[in-house]
Design a protein around this motif. Structure first.
Motif, short mmCIF file in Angstrom:
data_model
loop_
_atom_site.label_atom_id
_atom_site.label_comp_id
_atom_site.label_asym_id
_atom_site.label_seq_id
_atom_site.Cartn_x
_atom_site.Cartn_y
_atom_site.Cartn_z
N VAL A 77 -11.75 -5.20 11.35
CA VAL A 77 -12.27 -5.74 10.09
C VAL A 77 -11.43 -6.94 9.63
CG1 VAL A 77 -12.45 -5.26 7.60
CG2 VAL A 77 -13.39 -3.64 9.25
N ASP A 136 -16.45 -7.48 0.64
CA ASP A 136 -15.58 -8.64 0.35
C ASP A 136 -15.91 -9.77 1.32
OD1 ASP A 136 -14.36 -7.23 -1.59
OD2 ASP A 136 -12.52 -6.79 -0.47
N SER A 160 -19.94 0.37 11.65
CA SER A 160 -19.25 -0.92 11.53
C SER A 160 -18.29 -1.14 12.69
CB SER A 160 -18.48 -1.00 10.21
OG SER A 160 -19.36 -0.93 9.12
N VAL A 161 -17.48 -0.12 13.00
CA VAL A 161 -16.47 -0.31 14.05
C VAL A 161 -17.17 -0.52 15.39
CG1 VAL A 161 -16.07 2.13 14.64
CG2 VAL A 161 -14.22 0.48 14.87
N LEU A 165 -26.15 -4.27 7.77
CA LEU A 165 -24.76 -3.85 7.77
C LEU A 165 -23.87 -5.07 7.91
CD1 LEU A 165 -22.70 -1.50 7.82
CD2 LEU A 165 -22.89 -1.51 10.29
N GLU A 166 -22.95 -5.23 6.97
CA GLU A 166 -21.87 -6.20 7.10
C GLU A 166 -20.66 -5.37 7.54
OE1 GLU A 166 -19.27 -8.09 7.72
OE2 GLU A 166 -20.33 -9.73 6.73
N PRO A 167 -20.34 -5.39 8.86
CA PRO A 167 -19.33 -4.44 9.35
C PRO A 167 -17.94 -4.67 8.77
CG PRO A 167 -20.02 -5.93 11.11
CD PRO A 167 -20.92 -6.21 9.94
N ARG A 168 -17.70 -5.87 8.22
CA ARG A 168 -16.38 -6.10 7.62
C ARG A 168 -16.37 -5.80 6.12
NH1 ARG A 168 -16.18 -9.81 11.88
NH2 ARG A 168 -14.34 -9.47 13.17
N GLU A 218 -15.04 0.16 -6.69
CA GLU A 218 -15.23 -0.69 -5.51
C GLU A 218 -16.72 -0.71 -5.14
OE1 GLU A 218 -13.30 -2.65 -2.12
OE2 GLU A 218 -12.44 -1.90 -3.96
N ARG A 233 -26.25 -7.32 10.48
CA ARG A 233 -27.14 -6.65 11.42
C ARG A 233 -28.12 -5.79 10.68
NH1 ARG A 233 -24.50 -5.77 16.92
NH2 ARG A 233 -22.67 -7.05 16.68
N PHE A 266 -20.16 -1.93 15.88
CA PHE A 266 -20.70 -3.30 15.90
C PHE A 266 -19.59 -4.32 16.13
CE2 PHE A 266 -24.52 -2.04 13.09
CZ PHE A 266 -25.27 -1.75 14.23
N LEU A 267 -18.45 -4.11 15.47
CA LEU A 267 -17.35 -5.08 15.62
C LEU A 267 -16.82 -5.07 17.05
CD1 LEU A 267 -15.56 -4.45 12.21
CD2 LEU A 267 -16.79 -6.51 12.88
N ARG A 277 -20.02 -0.63 -3.15
CA ARG A 277 -20.29 -0.10 -1.82
C ARG A 277 -21.60 -0.60 -1.26
NH1 ARG A 277 -18.57 6.22 -1.44
NH2 ARG A 277 -16.34 5.85 -1.37
N ASN A 325 -25.05 -1.37 4.18
CA ASN A 325 -24.27 -1.65 2.97
C ASN A 325 -24.76 -2.92 2.27
OD1 ASN A 325 -23.25 -3.48 4.80
ND2 ASN A 325 -21.11 -2.92 4.54
N TYR A 343 -10.40 0.29 13.52
CA TYR A 343 -11.39 -0.24 12.57
C TYR A 343 -10.74 -1.25 11.62
CZ TYR A 343 -14.27 0.03 8.26
OH TYR A 343 -14.99 -0.24 7.13
N GLN A 403 -16.98 6.47 3.55
CA GLN A 403 -18.34 6.45 4.06
C GLN A 403 -18.29 6.54 5.58
OE1 GLN A 403 -18.59 2.72 1.78
NE2 GLN A 403 -20.68 3.37 1.35
N LEU A 437 -20.94 4.71 7.70
CA LEU A 437 -20.82 3.25 7.62
C LEU A 437 -19.66 2.76 8.49
CD1 LEU A 437 -22.04 0.90 5.66
CD2 LEU A 437 -19.76 1.02 4.69
#
Lengths: 269, 374
Positions: A189, B251, A252-253, B245-248, B282, B303, A255-256, B284, B310, A185, A245, A248
């Protein structure tokens, strides 16, 4: 812990200075060097240093086992595995040789004469690391000013290695480590999809790394891209349980991974 | 008229709206009766008429038919905090002449109840919010009823900060330091003069805005206004939101926003909008306003997800969110007041972040509050 691991790495690089060009940093310490800019819920943590050896450029002298022992390293007496070294301060340093460069069949040991049979361990998936790496300066983290220049495996090579590590252990779930999936992950990212796909493409084109990379792409699909509920995605999320999270991270991983696979197949056409 | 009839309550809910003083007193009498021990009874008198007609009532509590205590009830159509403050002197005089006062209305808000309690004034409303208290004889009858007016509906005088004019005016009253006249306020808020007078009257009655007699607005309790507006106009209720969702991570979202420089109007709110002033933890969850959320999401490579978003994006009902924005690190941010309002009513730890930003605003008024001539 990471401070001690870095110190042991510098000790090992010092011991193997004569073989500097054939030593490549892999594993979690290499991952963190690439992903330090991005922020994550769980801290960077590793106790060991993983070094891959490119036997194609490895000299005969000094012998690896001699270089390590004269720097105070000993083979880990409890694990009794080839290549599992312990620094004078008790921190593990693993020396590994990619399977395809490990010589004739042996269960664990890399056959790389004239170096000894216990000096390094054969490991599938590190073929990509000897193809894709860049030199970087690695500095001590305890402020003693020590530093060394080392070849560091690129993000795509590390992705291939981590995927093999998880893939090998799918059948024995108690050996699975959620942190390996979380490292994947981190890599996804911190690296743009285009950069990761371009590097993966190069690995697929190189004779030495093409097979392991093809297998890794398949693992990326089944372990991550199939969805947030697939094993690797779940593991990556679980690594953040209680502090981050998980849901999340799993989404996320996944989707990436999908993005990377889509980019790779786009390049094919 | 003296009533000694059987008192009854609606079987469920609060029943139809009580329109006359007698209707209100009857409901209150029934609710008090329920709370009394056996052998105790309640009786009341009302003169015929509507509330506020000056024709007030008495409420008597008796044991075994013998009067224990009697209250003079002052029946109000509606009652604001300002009205309580203005009543205090008169009630003080009544109390001095040994009169026991009971403030009665169809419905009394929590804030007004608290004010009455602090003043030591007994109250009762038709939904069952009750506080009957006397020192001699020592008696305390207390109960809770509705937390919002079950009979309020459209077409009633402004009693909330929902809706576009209220949003425009609340933002202007918070963002611009007085003094200014109501017509200047209407111009600053870009809304009608009529709506401005109505809202200002309401806020004056609530003790949030101070206004000179036929003169300009002189003071605004902007932190209180911000809290009330936020409670009335919740981000998630008043805007159609979509989750992405912004998977990265966030930031990456801000970096991409700065680089993409979207052609359409957008503004970042929530945790990210607090970053330049009062960073908390931070971030979230990102809250964004955009004219076309789906297009902006595509530009940013986000997405759409059902759960685990997020990034929340809304197409705002009111263009106010795009008023008085700032640019920070190449990203357009809503004003601090908008960010606080969205945070206070937001999910997760957003409310704590909202409190933190509000505290920063209270300590740095000169930094963000504008003067009206700007």
């Amino acid at each position: 812990m990471i401070v001690e691991a870095r110190a042991a790495l510098l000790d090992a690089l010092d011991a193997l200075a004569a073989h500097q060009d054939s030593v490549i940093l892999v594993g979690a310490q290499a991952v963190y060097l690439h992903t330090g800019q991005a922020s994550f819920a769980i801290a960077e943590a590793t106790k060991d240093s993983d070094l891959a050896i490119d036997t194609r450029v490895l000299g005969d002298s000094p012998l690896i086992e001699d270089a390590m022992t004269s720097a105070g390293f000993v083979l880990d007496p409890t694990s009794r595995q080839p290549g599992a070294w312990i620094s004078p301060k008790g921190v593990p340093v693993d020396l590994m040789v990619p399977e395809l460069l490990s010589g004739k069949r042996s269960r664990r040991a890399a056959k790389i004469p004239p170096h000894g049979g216990q000096a390094a361990r054969r490991t599938v998936g590190l073929e990509a690391a000897v193809v894709d790496h860049n030199s970087r300066t690695v500095e001590s983290l305890d402020g003693d000013g020590r530093s060394a220049i080392v070849q560091v495996a690129g993000p795509a090579a590390l992705l291939v290695a981590k995927l093999h590590k998880i893939g090998e252990r799918v059948e024995s779930p108690d050996r699975l480590n959620d942190k390996d999936a979380h490292d994947i992950y981190r890599l996804l990212v911190a690296t743009t999809t285009v950069d990761m796909a371009t590097a993966t493409r190069r690995l697929l084109a190189d004779d030495l790394s093409s097979d392991v990379t093809r297998v890794a792409v398949g693992l990326l699909h089944t372990l991550f891209a199939e969805g947030p509920e697939s094993l690797g995605s779940v593991m990556a999320g679980r690594a953040e349980e209680g502090v981050g999270q998980p849901a999340l991270v799993s989404a996320s991983v996944s989707f990436l991974a999908q993005d990377l696979l889509a980019e790779l197949s786009g390049m094919d056409t | 008229m003296t009533a000694t009839r059987i008192l009854s309550l609606p079987r469920e809910g609060y029943g139809p709206e009580p329109r006359t003083s007698a209707d209100i007193m009857m409901l209150i009498g029934a609710r008090v009766q329920l709370l009394l021990p056996s052998r105790w009874t309640v009786a009341f008198t009302t003169s015929v008429g509507a509330p506020d007609s000056g024709s007030d009532a008495t409420l008597t509590v008796a044991r075994d038919g013998e009067t224990v205590v009697s209250f003079d009830a002052e029946i109000k159509r509606s009652i604001t905090r300002g009205a309580v403050l203005s009543m205090t002197a008169r009630l003080e005089a009544m109390r001095a002449s040994d009169g026991r006062v009971l403030v009665v209305s169809r419905y009394i808000t929590p804030r007004v109840r608290e004010e009455l309690r602090q003043q030591g004034i007994s109250y009762a409303d038709a939904t069952g919010n009750l506080l009957l208290t006397t020192v001699d004889p020592l008696m305390l009858v207390s109960d809770r009823g509705a937390t919002s007016d079950p009979w309020s509906g459209p077409g009633r005088p402004t009693t909330s900060l929902k809706g576009l004019p209220a949003t425009l005016l609340a933002r202007a009253l918070i963002d611009y330091a007085p003094p200014y006249t109501v017509s200047e306020l209407a111009r600053l808020a870009k809304t009608s003069l009529g709506a401005s007078y109505r809202l200002v009257d309401y806020l004056v009655a609530e003790g949030i805005v101070s206004r000179a007699e036929r003169g300009p607005i002189t003071a605004v309790d902007w932190p209180e206004l911000l809290r009330r507006w936020s409670a009335d106009a919740r981000y998630l209720d008043t805007n159609t939101t979509r989750g992405f969702l912004e998977p990265r991570g966030l930031d990456s979202l801000t970096t991409n926003l700065a680089q993409a420089a979207p052609a359409q109007r957008y503004a970042v709110s929530g945790s990210l909008a607090a970053q330049p002033y009062a960073p908390f933890a931070e971030p979230r969850l990102a809250l964004l306003y955009a004219d076309d959320p789906v297009e902006l999401a595509a530009t940013l490579g986000l997405r759409e997800v059902e759960t685990g978003a997020n990034v929340l994006m809304a197409s705002p009902r009111s263009p106010t969110v795009f008023e008085r924005t700032t640019t920070w690190q190449g990203v357009t941010l809503v004003s601090p007041s908008q960010a606080v309002a969205d945070l206070l009513s937001g999910p997760g730890r957003n409310p704590a972040e909202g409190d933190h930003l509000l505290e920063w605003m209270e300590n740095n008024v000169d930094t963000w509050r504008l003067s009206s001539d700007r």
